[in-house]
Design an enzyme around this catalytic site. Structure first.
Site, PDB file in Angstrom:
ATOM      1  N   LYS A 188       0.821  -1.202   0.000  1.00  0.00           N
ATOM      2  CA  LYS A 188       0.000   0.000   0.000  1.00  0.00           C
ATOM      3  C   LYS A 188       0.866   1.268   0.000  1.00  0.00           C
ATOM      4  O   LYS A 188       1.750   1.420   0.840  1.00  0.00           O
ATOM      5  CB  LYS A 188      -0.922   0.009   1.227  1.00  0.00           C
ATOM      6  CG  LYS A 188      -1.989  -1.083   1.194  1.00  0.00           C
ATOM      7  CD  LYS A 188      -2.963  -0.853   0.029  1.00  0.00           C
ATOM      8  CE  LYS A 188      -4.093  -1.863   0.037  1.00  0.00           C
ATOM      9  NZ  LYS A 188      -5.005  -1.654  -1.119  1.00  0.00           N
ATOM     10  N   CYS A 382      32.531  -0.673  32.005  1.00  0.00           N
ATOM     11  CA  CYS A 382      32.017   0.380  32.868  1.00  0.00           C
ATOM     12  C   CYS A 382      31.468  -0.236  34.163  1.00  0.00           C
ATOM     13  O   CYS A 382      32.243  -0.649  35.011  1.00  0.00           O
ATOM     14  CB  CYS A 382      30.984   1.227  32.131  1.00  0.00           C
ATOM     15  SG  CYS A 382      30.626   2.802  32.965  1.00  0.00           S
ATOM     16  N   HIS A 508      34.192   2.869  27.648  1.00  0.00           N
ATOM     17  CA  HIS A 508      33.247   2.251  26.710  1.00  0.00           C
ATOM     18  C   HIS A 508      33.921   2.010  25.355  1.00  0.00           C
ATOM     19  O   HIS A 508      33.766   2.808  24.418  1.00  0.00           O
ATOM     20  CB  HIS A 508      32.018   3.147  26.532  1.00  0.00           C
ATOM     21  CG  HIS A 508      31.116   3.165  27.713  1.00  0.00           C
ATOM     22  ND1 HIS A 508      30.084   2.264  27.890  1.00  0.00           N
ATOM     23  CD2 HIS A 508      31.090   3.966  28.804  1.00  0.00           C
ATOM     24  CE1 HIS A 508      29.458   2.510  29.020  1.00  0.00           C
ATOM     25  NE2 HIS A 508      30.055   3.539  29.604  1.00  0.00           N
ATOM     26  N   GLU A 510      33.113   0.026  23.064  1.00  0.00           N
ATOM     27  CA  GLU A 510      32.165  -0.274  21.985  1.00  0.00           C
ATOM     28  C   GLU A 510      31.912   0.929  21.082  1.00  0.00           C
ATOM     29  O   GLU A 510      31.543   0.769  19.910  1.00  0.00           O
ATOM     30  CB  GLU A 510      30.835  -0.772  22.566  1.00  0.00           C
ATOM     31  CG  GLU A 510      30.012   0.235  23.337  1.00  0.00           C
ATOM     32  CD  GLU A 510      30.320   0.303  24.820  1.00  0.00           C
ATOM     33  OE1 GLU A 510      29.454   0.746  25.594  1.00  0.00           O
ATOM     34  OE2 GLU A 510      31.447  -0.084  25.215  1.00  0.00           O
TER      35      GLU A 510
END
Length: 542
Positions: A188, A382, A508, A510
């Site tokens: 749609k 951490c 951190h 990451e």
């Protein structure tokens, strides 16, 4: 060259992946030799996401200069080399705060302060601020969905911005959803037509429409969107759900010529396309054979985005080690409610991430103890580093009741304590130890072998720190501080040397991992876990 601007808006529903799409566009333009800057505009009243619950907002991404930002900046950094800083993310709250401060100083000379022009002017100034002579393109993503009342001042501001910059300097890209009705087998387009209609009412005509869809975009639907939304057929781009990895998205968009469409519309000088390195990484993802199972024991496990960068960093490390990562997400409180004996059965590694507050702390301590005693590779980040310190203090050093003063202010053994500069701070927002700090590594340590250098910089977001009063006690019992802040003598990394891989860091890591450049600590953690995996599988089959 004058900086050009791309604005990415979203329609129909939220959480469509504007951040991922914007990052993919950034990668494509950098691949064509262009210099970019990226920016996320969030229409909520918080000054930044730093005080928001992870359950509400997902993770808070931190830049080198200490900005607490939206998690979409993580996508920007993983996909591009665009520098990110305090101006890379701003909110309604930040805009209104700056305008009200000017009003209080009398900068408006007694004028009535209004949304137009004062708020919209402040928004335009914040966008303009990241342009520069050496920046070819600014990509600004507007959070939320067209039609949201809180987004109206921002849409008005970018409309004005486009008018002021003139044709050829602005490109509007609208990301929308094409719902697929399985019962009838139909896609749609009406919601997209309404969404673009809302934009056109405001005075914004999208140049490109990117369609999120579960099924391929047929010519009939493409033609309908083109006609009713007043966009060239070639500028209606399909963004079908990818099969293997989010890192396929730039390839999908490039195959449809999106980068060339942008270059042509903005009249940008560009180099030839070469996505071979990125395509090689995707091909590698599709052929990973070994599976490594990593348990993540955290406070916010129910929401995937709460640990988004950690999960992506594990994926990057898996690619580097030729293995796919299977996550076992465990609520920390499960260790308290059901016991810990079976929860880590069969895992190849344990990761304990960051968090705030007392909930689940004892469960994390139980998980770390099991990993330490059964030699499961362990990575603490951490809060995870603080949990490891508490666990060793209690169960190796024999300090009964050892704790962090965050959770027990009267503990007899505060092995984790509040940073000195935090003691007089009352406000919560933007007051932690934030941003990039140096760290000196101990030669011969796991960390030193991973980084292959003795001096590093990593990003922090915390108020509490390892208590140096206990450093000699830990060293005497095998938990060695192997990363130290060179100026303030703060312990940033602790390790067990007689463990296959037991490393915990206060920062951190990451936030600095990329699919083509996995973070060294994540890479080596997954490597250690992958070496345990065959042993675990052999034991299980026996």
């Amino acid at each position: 060259m004058t900086t050009k601007f791309i604005f990415v808006t979203g329609g129909v529903v939220s959480s469509l992946g504007k951040g991922l799409t914007s990052a993919a566009i950034g990668l494509l333009l950098e691949n064509r030799g262009l210099s970019i800057r990226m920016q996320k505009i969030d229409p909520y009243l918080n000054v930044d996401p730093g005080t928001m619950s992870p359950f509400q907002h997902g993770e808070v991404y931190v830049t080198d200069d200490g900005a607490e930002t939206d998690l979409d900046l993580g996508h920007y950094e993983r996909f591009t080399s665009s520098p990110l800083d305090q101006m890379s993310n701003f909110t309604t709250g930040r805009i209104y705060q700056s305008v009200i401060e000017k009003e209080r100083r009398g900068d408006y000379l007694g004028k009535t302060v209004q949304v137009i022009p004062h708020i919209t002017d402040a928004i335009k100034s914040s966008i303009e601020e990241i342009s520069a002579p050496d920046v070819d393109v600014v990509i600004a993503e507007l959070g939320g969905t067209v039609g949201d009342i809180e987004g109206l001042p921002f849409l008005e501001a970018i409309r004005q911005f486009g008018l002021e910059k003139g044709p050829g300097n602005i490109l509007f890209i609208h990301l929308t959803l094409l719902p697929y009705l399985r019962a009838s087998g139909e896609v749609k387009s009406k919601p997209t037509q309404h969404s673009v209609g809302k934009l056109r009412e405001i005075g914004i005509q999208p140049h490109v429409i990117i369609c999120r869809t579960e099924v391929p975009l047929e010519a009939e639907i493409r033609n309908k969107i083109s006609m009713f939304c007043n966009v060239a057929k070639t500028h209606v781009i399909e963004e079908k759900d990818v099969d293997f990895s989010i890192y396929e998205v730039p390839i999908v968009l490039s195959d449809q010529g999106l980068d060339q469409i942008i270059i042509d519309n903005l009249k940008l000088p560009a180099s030839p396309k070469d996505l071979s390195e990125w395509q090689g990484m995707i091909d590698k993802v599709k052929t990973l054979s070994q599976t490594v199972e990593i348990a993540v024991v955290g406070k916010y496990i129910e929401l995937h985005d709460a640990y988004k960068s950690i999960y992506e960093a594990l994926t990057h490390a898996g690619i580097a080690n030729h293995c796919s990562i299977q996550l076992r997400k465990i609520r920390a409180r499960e260790f308290e409610e059901n016991g810990s004996e079976h929860l880590l059965d069969g895992v190849d590694g344990l990761l304990v991430p960051g968090g705030f507050g007392e909930r689940g702390i004892e469960g994390m301590i139980s998980a770390v103890r099991q990993a330490r005693e059964t030699k499961i590779p362990f990575f603490g980040i951490c809060l995870g580093m603080q949990i490891a310190t508490i666990e060793v203090a209690r169960n190796v050093l024999g300090f009964a009741g050892a704790h962090s003063t965050e959770f027990n202010e009267t503990t007899e053994h505060p092995v984790i304590s509040l940073l000195a500069e935090q003691e007089q701070i009352q406000d919560m927002g933007g007051t932690m130890r934030l941003g990039s700090y140096p760290c000196r590594l101990k030669e011969g340590s796991h960390a030193h072998r991973a980084y292959k250098q003795t001096s590093i910089h990593e990003r922090h977001r915390h108020r509490y720190e390892f208590n140096n009063r206990y450093r000699s006690d830990f060293e005497a019992n095998g938990l060695i501080p192997t990363g130290i802040h060179p100026d303030r003598d703060l312990v940033e990394i602790v390790e067990f040397q007689d463990h296959p891989w037991f490393v915990a860091v206060q920062y951190h890591p990451e936030f600095k991992s990329k699919p083509l450049q996995p973070h060294p600590l994540f890479r080596d953690f997954v490597s250690a876990a992958s070496q345990r995996s065959p042993e675990r599988q052999a034991s299980h089959s026996a």
